[in-house]
Scaffold this motif. Structure first.
Motif, PDB file in Angstrom:
ATOM      1  N   VAL A  90      66.264  37.425  52.251  1.00 35.81           N
ATOM      2  CA  VAL A  90      65.913  38.903  52.041  1.00 35.81           C
ATOM      3  C   VAL A  90      64.706  38.885  51.429  1.00 35.81           C
ATOM      4  CG1 VAL A  90      68.458  39.556  52.053  1.00 35.81           C
ATOM      5  CG2 VAL A  90      67.051  39.282  49.981  1.00 35.81           C
ATOM      6  N   LYS A  91      64.243  39.952  51.605  1.00 39.03           N
ATOM      7  CA  LYS A  91      62.775  40.390  50.944  1.00 39.03           C
ATOM      8  C   LYS A  91      63.015  41.156  49.823  1.00 39.03           C
ATOM      9  CE  LYS A  91      60.245  38.398  53.935  1.00 39.03           C
ATOM     10  NZ  LYS A  91      59.355  37.187  53.568  1.00 39.03           N
ATOM     11  N   VAL A  92      62.217  41.414  48.843  1.00 35.84           N
ATOM     12  CA  VAL A  92      62.234  42.140  47.656  1.00 35.84           C
ATOM     13  C   VAL A  92      62.535  43.625  47.936  1.00 35.84           C
ATOM     14  CG1 VAL A  92      60.946  43.058  45.560  1.00 35.84           C
ATOM     15  CG2 VAL A  92      60.798  40.623  46.218  1.00 35.84           C
ATOM     16  N   SER A  93      61.807  44.204  48.784  1.00 37.96           N
ATOM     17  CA  SER A  93      61.960  45.529  49.211  1.00 37.96           C
ATOM     18  C   SER A  93      63.408  45.934  49.835  1.00 37.96           C
ATOM     19  CB  SER A  93      61.090  46.028  50.297  1.00 37.96           C
ATOM     20  OG  SER A  93      61.312  45.216  51.566  1.00 37.96           O
ATOM     21  N   ASP A  94      64.316  44.901  50.035  1.00 37.11           N
ATOM     22  CA  ASP A  94      65.739  45.013  50.722  1.00 37.11           C
ATOM     23  C   ASP A  94      66.439  45.115  49.490  1.00 37.11           C
ATOM     24  OD1 ASP A  94      65.083  44.851  53.353  1.00 37.11           O
ATOM     25  OD2 ASP A  94      65.056  42.592  53.218  1.00 37.11           O
ATOM     26  N   LEU A  95      66.078  44.806  48.266  1.00 35.86           N
ATOM     27  CA  LEU A  95      67.117  44.898  47.318  1.00 35.86           C
ATOM     28  C   LEU A  95      67.562  46.468  46.782  1.00 35.86           C
ATOM     29  CD1 LEU A  95      65.333  42.362  44.750  1.00 35.86           C
ATOM     30  CD2 LEU A  95      67.185  41.701  46.426  1.00 35.86           C
ATOM     31  N   LYS A  96      68.778  46.615  46.477  1.00 36.83           N
ATOM     32  CA  LYS A  96      69.343  47.914  46.054  1.00 36.83           C
ATOM     33  C   LYS A  96      70.405  47.684  44.970  1.00 36.83           C
ATOM     34  CE  LYS A  96      67.666  49.965  49.634  1.00 36.83           C
ATOM     35  NZ  LYS A  96      66.754  49.153  49.881  1.00 36.83           N
ATOM     36  N   PRO A  97      70.627  48.867  44.188  1.00 36.57           N
ATOM     37  CA  PRO A  97      71.401  48.735  42.866  1.00 36.57           C
ATOM     38  C   PRO A  97      72.957  48.265  43.463  1.00 36.57           C
ATOM     39  CG  PRO A  97      70.136  50.704  42.923  1.00 36.57           C
ATOM     40  CD  PRO A  97      69.851  50.076  44.288  1.00 36.57           C
ATOM     41  N   GLY A  98      73.524  47.509  42.360  1.00 34.17           N
ATOM     42  CA  GLY A  98      75.115  47.087  42.808  1.00 34.17           C
ATOM     43  C   GLY A  98      75.179  46.109  43.856  1.00 34.17           C
ATOM     44  N   THR A  99      73.987  45.335  44.240  1.00 34.98           N
ATOM     45  CA  THR A  99      74.258  44.503  45.229  1.00 34.98           C
ATOM     46  C   THR A  99      74.178  42.914  44.629  1.00 34.98           C
ATOM     47  OG1 THR A  99      71.805  44.646  45.668  1.00 34.98           O
ATOM     48  CG2 THR A  99      73.189  45.887  47.106  1.00 34.98           C
ATOM     49  N   SER A 100      74.444  41.940  45.426  1.00 36.29           N
ATOM     50  CA  SER A 100      74.452  40.668  45.053  1.00 36.29           C
ATOM     51  C   SER A 100      74.505  39.746  46.196  1.00 36.29           C
ATOM     52  CB  SER A 100      75.640  40.359  44.107  1.00 36.29           C
ATOM     53  OG  SER A 100      76.782  40.489  44.777  1.00 36.29           O
ATOM     54  N   GLY A 101      74.315  38.375  45.796  1.00 34.99           N
ATOM     55  CA  GLY A 101      74.358  37.383  46.843  1.00 34.99           C
ATOM     56  C   GLY A 101      72.967  37.325  47.545  1.00 34.99           C
ATOM     57  N   HIS A 102      72.050  37.821  46.788  1.00 36.28           N
ATOM     58  CA  HIS A 102      70.734  37.483  47.480  1.00 36.28           C
ATOM     59  C   HIS A 102      69.950  36.149  47.415  1.00 36.28           C
ATOM     60  CE1 HIS A 102      71.036  41.842  47.962  1.00 36.28           C
ATOM     61  NE2 HIS A 102      71.192  42.115  46.319  1.00 36.28           N
ATOM     62  N   THR A 103      69.347  35.850  48.489  1.00 33.15           N
ATOM     63  CA  THR A 103      68.336  34.534  48.454  1.00 33.15           C
ATOM     64  C   THR A 103      67.000  35.155  48.766  1.00 33.15           C
ATOM     65  OG1 THR A 103      70.323  33.166  48.809  1.00 33.15           O
ATOM     66  CG2 THR A 103      68.257  32.217  49.421  1.00 33.15           C
ATOM     67  N   LEU A 104      66.176  34.528  48.298  1.00 28.37           N
ATOM     68  CA  LEU A 104      64.542  35.017  48.496  1.00 28.37           C
ATOM     69  C   LEU A 104      63.897  34.042  47.958  1.00 28.37           C
ATOM     70  CD1 LEU A 104      63.946  38.321  46.122  1.00 28.37           C
ATOM     71  CD2 LEU A 104      66.005  37.032  46.084  1.00 28.37           C
ATOM     72  N   VAL A 105      62.591  34.059  48.652  1.00 33.87           N
ATOM     73  CA  VAL A 105      61.418  33.091  48.210  1.00 33.87           C
ATOM     74  C   VAL A 105      60.488  34.185  47.381  1.00 33.87           C
ATOM     75  CG1 VAL A 105      59.540  31.665  48.650  1.00 33.87           C
ATOM     76  CG2 VAL A 105      61.631  31.824  49.914  1.00 33.87           C
ATOM     77  N   VAL A 106      60.085  33.882  46.149  1.00 35.48           N
ATOM     78  CA  VAL A 106      59.168  35.003  45.427  1.00 35.48           C
ATOM     79  C   VAL A 106      58.017  34.212  44.664  1.00 35.48           C
ATOM     80  CG1 VAL A 106      60.603  36.772  45.251  1.00 35.48           C
ATOM     81  CG2 VAL A 106      60.641  34.836  43.521  1.00 35.48           C
ATOM     82  N   LYS A 107      56.893  34.927  44.418  1.00 38.87           N
ATOM     83  CA  LYS A 107      55.925  34.256  43.319  1.00 38.87           C
ATOM     84  C   LYS A 107      56.271  34.848  41.922  1.00 38.87           C
ATOM     85  CE  LYS A 107      52.138  33.259  46.717  1.00 38.87           C
ATOM     86  NZ  LYS A 107      50.916  33.800  47.099  1.00 38.87           N
ATOM     87  N   VAL A 108      56.041  34.013  41.068  1.00 34.45           N
ATOM     88  CA  VAL A 108      56.169  34.664  39.478  1.00 34.45           C
ATOM     89  C   VAL A 108      54.690  35.124  39.389  1.00 34.45           C
ATOM     90  CG1 VAL A 108      56.541  34.099  37.408  1.00 34.45           C
ATOM     91  CG2 VAL A 108      57.861  32.827  38.963  1.00 34.45           C
ATOM     92  N   ILE A 109      54.597  36.224  39.053  1.00 33.54           N
ATOM     93  CA  ILE A 109      53.049  36.930  38.428  1.00 33.54           C
ATOM     94  C   ILE A 109      53.041  36.896  37.007  1.00 33.54           C
ATOM     95  CG2 ILE A 109      51.950  39.216  38.644  1.00 33.54           C
ATOM     96  CD1 ILE A 109      53.744  40.019  40.940  1.00 33.54           C
ATOM     97  N   ASN A 110      53.998  37.064  36.414  1.00 29.01           N
ATOM     98  CA  ASN A 110      53.868  36.701  34.790  1.00 29.01           C
ATOM     99  C   ASN A 110      55.178  36.980  34.161  1.00 29.01           C
ATOM    100  OD1 ASN A 110      54.776  39.626  33.920  1.00 29.01           O
ATOM    101  ND2 ASN A 110      52.958  40.241  35.111  1.00 29.01           N
ATOM    102  N   ALA A 111      55.209  36.332  32.744  1.00 22.08           N
ATOM    103  CA  ALA A 111      56.421  36.232  32.120  1.00 22.08           C
ATOM    104  C   ALA A 111      56.298  36.650  30.719  1.00 22.08           C
ATOM    105  CB  ALA A 111      56.945  34.818  32.212  1.00 22.08           C
ATOM    106  N   THR A 112      57.268  37.331  30.008  1.00 20.33           N
ATOM    107  CA  THR A 112      57.050  37.868  28.605  1.00 20.33           C
ATOM    108  C   THR A 112      58.443  37.637  28.137  1.00 20.33           C
ATOM    109  OG1 THR A 112      55.687  39.587  29.604  1.00 20.33           O
ATOM    110  CG2 THR A 112      56.516  39.760  27.301  1.00 20.33           C
ATOM    111  N   THR A 113      58.127  36.909  26.889  1.00 22.59           N
ATOM    112  CA  THR A 113      59.362  36.591  26.199  1.00 22.59           C
ATOM    113  C   THR A 113      59.896  37.596  25.417  1.00 22.59           C
ATOM    114  OG1 THR A 113      58.677  34.184  25.796  1.00 22.59           O
ATOM    115  CG2 THR A 113      60.091  35.151  24.172  1.00 22.59           C
TER     116      THR A 113
END
Length: 300
Positions: A29-52
């Motif tokens: 799926v794509k990021v824009s397909d994500l909705k509250p309360g859902t699960s079982g998603h498989t997607l390919v993404v880039k990591v833009i930034n990470a904050t501890t």
């Protein structure tokens, strides 16, 4: 695959006792397909930034179990979302890395979506993706509020009536209301108001004695261009509700005190200080001065 039986109405109903688990090929799926309360998603993404956001354990002390949490902004060509990386996942979610996230789920944090992977999913580093991340569509900036979704039945007069016993909680994007719209017994209100004044009605705890847990309550007169109402601020909320401050109250509810309305925010809502509002408060319409009485309604 579950076996089925036919009920009296002739429709097929599954026999859950005989249901067997099954496996399926992952659907990307794509990021824009994500909705509250859902699960079982498989997607390919880039990591833009990470904050501890949490670091404790072995790097701090050899006697503590290591625990790490990072908030990572990830995305694809359709949008971005915050991903909560925990412990070993933190090492995989490095900026400029492309990952495959398998069997991910949506968690809610303060009314907004976060993507996460628990023990049933996994993260894989893969070859750099060729897409350009659409960074101006951050799904974690969209805020939702908890509402009750009621099923309806039709009464004898043909009108639809809500069956509160079958009501189910759901999420929706917040709808901003005005002070004059507030009514007794209602909740789920989101509104922008100015704090006119604040009066401390309870102060006990650490400021008085180090042996007592701190507890503070203030009654704050707040309002907008349609009217005013008293807001009951508790503990940390007191620090936010300062006179001449503009705040956004999210998922607020109406409490009744001696027959009059008070606005409040419990653990399901929150208060945010925001930019000064331009409206002039209508101070001659104080909803907390209106008194109500409990009456019995007889259905004919």
């Amino acid at each position: 695959m579950s076996s089925t039986t036919t009920n009296k109405a002739g429709t097929a109903s599954p026999q859950q006792s005989n249901a067997k688990p099954r496996l399926r090929k992952p659907v990307f799926v794509k990021v824009s397909d994500l909705k509250p309360g859902t699960s079982g998603h498989t997607l390919v993404v880039k990591v833009i930034n990470a904050t501890t956001v949490l670091q404790k354990g072995r790097s701090v002390s050899q006697h503590l179990r290591q625990s790490r949490i990072s908030e990572c902004l990830i995305g694809d060509e359709t949008g971005t979302i915050l991903f909560t990386a925990r412990n070993e996942q933190v090492d995989l979610m490095k900026p400029d890395t492309t990952v495959i996230i398998r069997n991910a789920k949506i968690d809610m944090f303060k009314g907004s979506m976060r993507l996460a992977v628990d023990k049933w999913g996994r993260i894989e580093v893969t070859e750099p993706a060729k897409f350009v991340v659409k960074e101006n569509n951050n799904l974690s900036l969209v805020e939702y509020e908890l509402v009750t979704m009621s099923s309806t039945t039709t009464n004898k007069a043909g009108a639809a009536s809500a069956q509160q016993s079958n009501a189910k909680p759901g999420l929706r994007k917040p709808v901003f209301v005005k002070v004059s719209d507030l009514r007794p017994g209602t909740s789920g209100h989101t509104l922008v108001v100015k704090v006119i004044n604040a009066t401390t009605v309870l102060q006990k705890g650490r400021s008085v004695s180090q042996h007592l847990r701190q507890s503070r309550i203030s009654e704050c007169l707040i309002g907008d261009e349609t009217g005013t109402i008293l807001f009951t601020a508790r503990n940390e909320q007191v620090d936010l509700m300062k006179p001449d401050t503009t705040v956004i109250l999210r998922n607020a509810k109406i409490d009744m005190f001696k027959g009059s309305m008070r606005l409040a925010v419990d653990k399901w809502g929150r208060i945010e200080v925001t930019e000064p509002a331009k409206f002039v408060v209508k101070e001659n319409n104080n909803l907390s001065l209106v008194e109500y009485e409990l009456v019995s309604v007889v259905e004919e």
